[in-house]
Structure formats: C-alpha cells, structure tokens
Design a protein around this motif. Structure first.
Motif, PDB file in Angstrom:
ATOM      1  N   THR A 161      10.542  -3.740   5.009  1.00  0.00           N
ATOM      2  CA  THR A 161      11.103  -2.644   5.726  1.00  0.00           C
ATOM      3  C   THR A 161      10.164  -1.496   5.677  1.00  0.00           C
ATOM      4  OG1 THR A 161      12.729  -1.662   4.639  1.00  0.00           O
ATOM      5  CG2 THR A 161      13.077  -3.480   6.100  1.00  0.00           C
ATOM      6  N   GLY A 162       9.208  -1.517   4.816  1.00  0.00           N
ATOM      7  CA  GLY A 162       8.233  -0.166   4.613  1.00  0.00           C
ATOM      8  C   GLY A 162       7.279   0.047   5.289  1.00  0.00           C
ATOM      9  N   ASP A 163       7.501  -0.028   6.594  1.00  0.00           N
ATOM     10  CA  ASP A 163       6.288   0.275   7.510  1.00  0.00           C
ATOM     11  C   ASP A 163       5.786   1.555   7.445  1.00  0.00           C
ATOM     12  OD1 ASP A 163       6.301  -2.500   8.252  1.00  0.00           O
ATOM     13  OD2 ASP A 163       7.621  -2.154   9.963  1.00  0.00           O
ATOM     14  N   ARG A 166       3.728   2.092   4.456  1.00  0.00           N
ATOM     15  CA  ARG A 166       2.393   1.246   4.630  1.00  0.00           C
ATOM     16  C   ARG A 166       1.436   2.130   5.493  1.00  0.00           C
ATOM     17  NH1 ARG A 166       5.210  -2.986   5.007  1.00  0.00           N
ATOM     18  NH2 ARG A 166       4.744  -4.024   3.007  1.00  0.00           N
ATOM     19  N   ALA A 167       1.923   2.765   6.713  1.00  0.00           N
ATOM     20  CA  ALA A 167       1.289   3.483   7.532  1.00  0.00           C
ATOM     21  C   ALA A 167       0.640   4.656   6.800  1.00  0.00           C
ATOM     22  CB  ALA A 167       1.888   3.959   8.666  1.00  0.00           C
ATOM     23  N   MET A 168       1.242   5.443   5.744  1.00  0.00           N
ATOM     24  CA  MET A 168       0.798   6.396   4.987  1.00  0.00           C
ATOM     25  C   MET A 168      -0.223   5.914   4.150  1.00  0.00           C
ATOM     26  SD  MET A 168       3.864   8.996   4.162  1.00  0.00           S
ATOM     27  CE  MET A 168       5.282   7.664   3.853  1.00  0.00           C
ATOM     28  N   ALA A 169      -0.002   4.634   3.375  1.00  0.00           N
ATOM     29  CA  ALA A 169      -0.963   4.331   2.381  1.00  0.00           C
ATOM     30  C   ALA A 169      -2.218   3.876   3.157  1.00  0.00           C
ATOM     31  CB  ALA A 169      -0.275   3.000   1.818  1.00  0.00           C
ATOM     32  N   TYR A 170      -2.328   3.129   4.265  1.00  0.00           N
ATOM     33  CA  TYR A 170      -3.634   2.939   5.065  1.00  0.00           C
ATOM     34  C   TYR A 170      -4.410   4.036   5.497  1.00  0.00           C
ATOM     35  CZ  TYR A 170      -2.964  -2.276   4.771  1.00  0.00           C
ATOM     36  OH  TYR A 170      -2.794  -3.432   4.600  1.00  0.00           O
ATOM     37  N   PHE A 171      -3.835   5.180   5.772  1.00  0.00           N
ATOM     38  CA  PHE A 171      -4.192   6.355   6.300  1.00  0.00           C
ATOM     39  C   PHE A 171      -4.806   7.082   4.876  1.00  0.00           C
ATOM     40  CE2 PHE A 171      -4.624  10.997   6.523  1.00  0.00           C
ATOM     41  CZ  PHE A 171      -5.148  11.222   7.886  1.00  0.00           C
ATOM     42  N   ILE A 185      -0.936  -1.805  -4.091  1.00  0.00           N
ATOM     43  CA  ILE A 185      -0.409  -0.486  -4.291  1.00  0.00           C
ATOM     44  C   ILE A 185       0.977  -0.318  -3.841  1.00  0.00           C
ATOM     45  CG2 ILE A 185      -1.116   1.945  -4.064  1.00  0.00           C
ATOM     46  CD1 ILE A 185      -3.989   1.329  -3.870  1.00  0.00           C
ATOM     47  N   LEU A 186       1.025  -0.722  -2.597  1.00  0.00           N
ATOM     48  CA  LEU A 186       2.380  -0.437  -2.069  1.00  0.00           C
ATOM     49  C   LEU A 186       3.424  -1.418  -2.982  1.00  0.00           C
ATOM     50  CD1 LEU A 186       1.463  -0.489   1.743  1.00  0.00           C
ATOM     51  CD2 LEU A 186       2.794   1.291   0.562  1.00  0.00           C
ATOM     52  N   ASP A 187       3.185  -2.416  -3.149  1.00  0.00           N
ATOM     53  CA  ASP A 187       3.974  -3.380  -4.046  1.00  0.00           C
ATOM     54  C   ASP A 187       4.556  -2.868  -5.388  1.00  0.00           C
ATOM     55  OD1 ASP A 187       5.062  -5.993  -3.105  1.00  0.00           O
ATOM     56  OD2 ASP A 187       3.992  -6.959  -4.922  1.00  0.00           O
TER      57      ASP A 187
END
Length: 305
Positions: A161-163, A166-171, A185-187
């Motif tokens: 559910t960490g969308d 996820r959005a912040m990380a890709y930015f 990294i998110l994992d």
C-alpha cells in the motif's frame, strides 16, 4: 517511580478514546486502540514498567533516528546532509508538497518519510539482505534484545500500500537525491519500519541516546557522541512530526514517534523512555502517550530547556 508510572497510566488512559489507530497501512488497524504502556530505564539500568508495557508493535518512524546514525557512520555528516536537509517542515510526515518547490530539491529533514527514504538509500551493504542485517544488528544492540525482528505481515502490508512513499522515492531519484534501484530502497525502508518492538526495547534505545552513544554497563562508545547529538537534535526539532514545537514546549525532551503508537524519548544523562499507545491524534502521534509524557515531564522536571 513504579507508583508514578502506574498512576500516569490510570490518569491518561481515557485519552485513548479520543484517538484512532492508523489504517492507511491496513495491518496497523488490528492494534488495540485502548492499549497504553510505558517503560523507563534509568542511569543505573533499572527498568520500571506500567500498563500494557508488554504490547508488541512495529517501530515505524521511531526507527528514523537510528538508521540516520548508521548512515552518518557510513558516510559522514557532510555527505548525508547534501542529500537531506536539517530543517523542520511544518507539514505532515508523508507530505510531498515541498519536495518540488524548494531549491535545491531535497527532503527538508530525515524524520519525514522522504528524508528517511533518502537515508535508507545510504546504508552500506552489497545487497538488501546485508543492509537489513546491519540495521537489525544495530537495533538489537541498542535495544539489548537479540531477538528483535521484522513483523512480516506489517512489512508486506506496507509494501503493498506504500504508493505515496513510492511516488516520493521515484521523484527523489529523478532529482538525484537517491541512486540505484528504487524498489530495493523502498523495500529496505518498509522492512526498517516493520521491526517489532516493546516499550522496554525503546526505553533501552532511548537510554543509549541519553548516554551519548555509550552502551550502558560496559561504557563502550558504540556510536560517536557527535552523531548521537545530531540524532537527538532532530528528535527535538522534527521528531513529533508537525507537533514538534508544541511537544518541545509541553514536554521538552528529545522524542520520536511512530504511527504504530510508539514514542521513544531520551532524557540526557537521566533516562530512556518507551511509550506505546496505538490510538493516534490528527498529527500521527499517540494521543494518550503524549499526555502521559507531559505529566511525567512535569512531575520529574525533565525538560532540557
């Protein structure tokens, strides 16, 4: 101390009815909303506990000062603070609003999600297993609990559910703050947040910080003093999300909260405190836990200010 803690639990438990458990991570909604517990470790190593102190919960954002210390030991302050700033945001912990508007574009501090994700990207290791082993080793050492581990169901729930994270990380990768495989990294970040603890575990971690990076009993300087000072300063300025200023005035001690209901406090040269209360206020802090810490600080004159 024991009588005082029991009295504070009784006095503040009714506050739990005014809060709500976190639900944006589905697994967290299973927490008992009326639970409230506290543990205190003093400079002699004595442990005082009251209420639902044996309740297990995931550490969530309380992990952030600890992983920050690991990244600082790995890379040093100068490099780490090229990637993440040192200032409070005034925004919720999961806000993305200022990422694109500030210049240079980077998280304002390591206590918000974007900043903690950037910090997670700096943990050294040949792969995620080695990195997570290093994180767990540090948490086990500081908590004095060699059995500390990840709650698998919470980890999987966060990952699914960490969308927003996820959005912040890709930015952050797009603007060059983080490098490498974003999903890995998110994992690592989701696993870090899913470490399962008790109040006593957090009280020992708080005492480690209160003891300026020395292991209680042995005197071993396990983390350099200047790095623990950085971590505690962030706890004062940013540790309670966008309620940090009010907490500094009302309680006045370095603290870090998490949406699992935990609060870890370090009273320099005096004690470490661990609190659990899964019912949260609108800022994401344990509603009864904060009230209990206000009372404890006043009773024992703990404010550092």
């Amino acid at each position: 101390m024991q009588f005082l803690l029991s009295e504070l639990i009784s006095r503040n438990r009714y506050w739990t009815s005014f809060g709500h458990v976190a639900t944006y991570i589905p697994e967290l909604k299973n927490a008992g909303p009326d639970a409230l517990g506290i543990a205190v470790v003093d400079t002699d190593g004595k442990i005082h506990k009251a209420g639902d102190y044996d309740t297990k919960f995931t550490i969530q954002s309380v992990s952030k000062p600890i992983t920050l210390m690991l990244a600082l030991m790995d890379y040093g302050p100068e490099y780490v603070f090229e990637k993440v700033g040192m200032e409070p945001t005034g925004d919720p912990f999961n806000s993305m609003r200022k990422l694109e508007t500030i210049n240079p574009s980077r998280p304002l501090n390591p206590m918000i999600n974007a900043g903690a994700i950037a910090v997670a990207s700096l943990i050294k290791g040949k792969d995620n297993q080695e990195k997570m082993d290093r994180i767990l080793d540090l948490f086990r050492k500081l908590s004095r609990n060699p059995l500390l581990n990840i709650n698998e169901s919470v980890y999987l729930s966060e990952k699914k559910t960490g969308d927003r994270n996820r959005a912040m990380a890709y930015f952050l990768r797009d603007v060059g703050v983080i490098e490498g495989n974003v999903e890995e990294i998110l994992d690592l970040y989701f696993m870090q947040c899913s470490i399962e603890v008790t109040c006593e575990d957090m009280a020992h971690m708080g005492m480690f910080l209160a003891n300026h990076g020395c292991i209680q009993g042995t005197g071993e300087q396990y983390v350099p003093k200047h790095i623990t000072q950085i971590a505690k300063t962030f706890m004062v300025t940013c540790g309670m999300y966008d309620a940090s200023g009010e907490f500094a005035i009302q309680v006045g001690i370095p603290a870090k909260s998490g949406v699992g209901g935990g609060i870890m406090c370090a009273v320099p040269n005096k004690m470490g405190i661990g609190v659990v209360g899964p019912a949260l206020d609108k800022k994401g802090n344990s509603i009864a836990g904060v009230r209990m810490l206000q009372d404890l600080s006043k009773e024992l004159n703990l404010s550092i200010f």
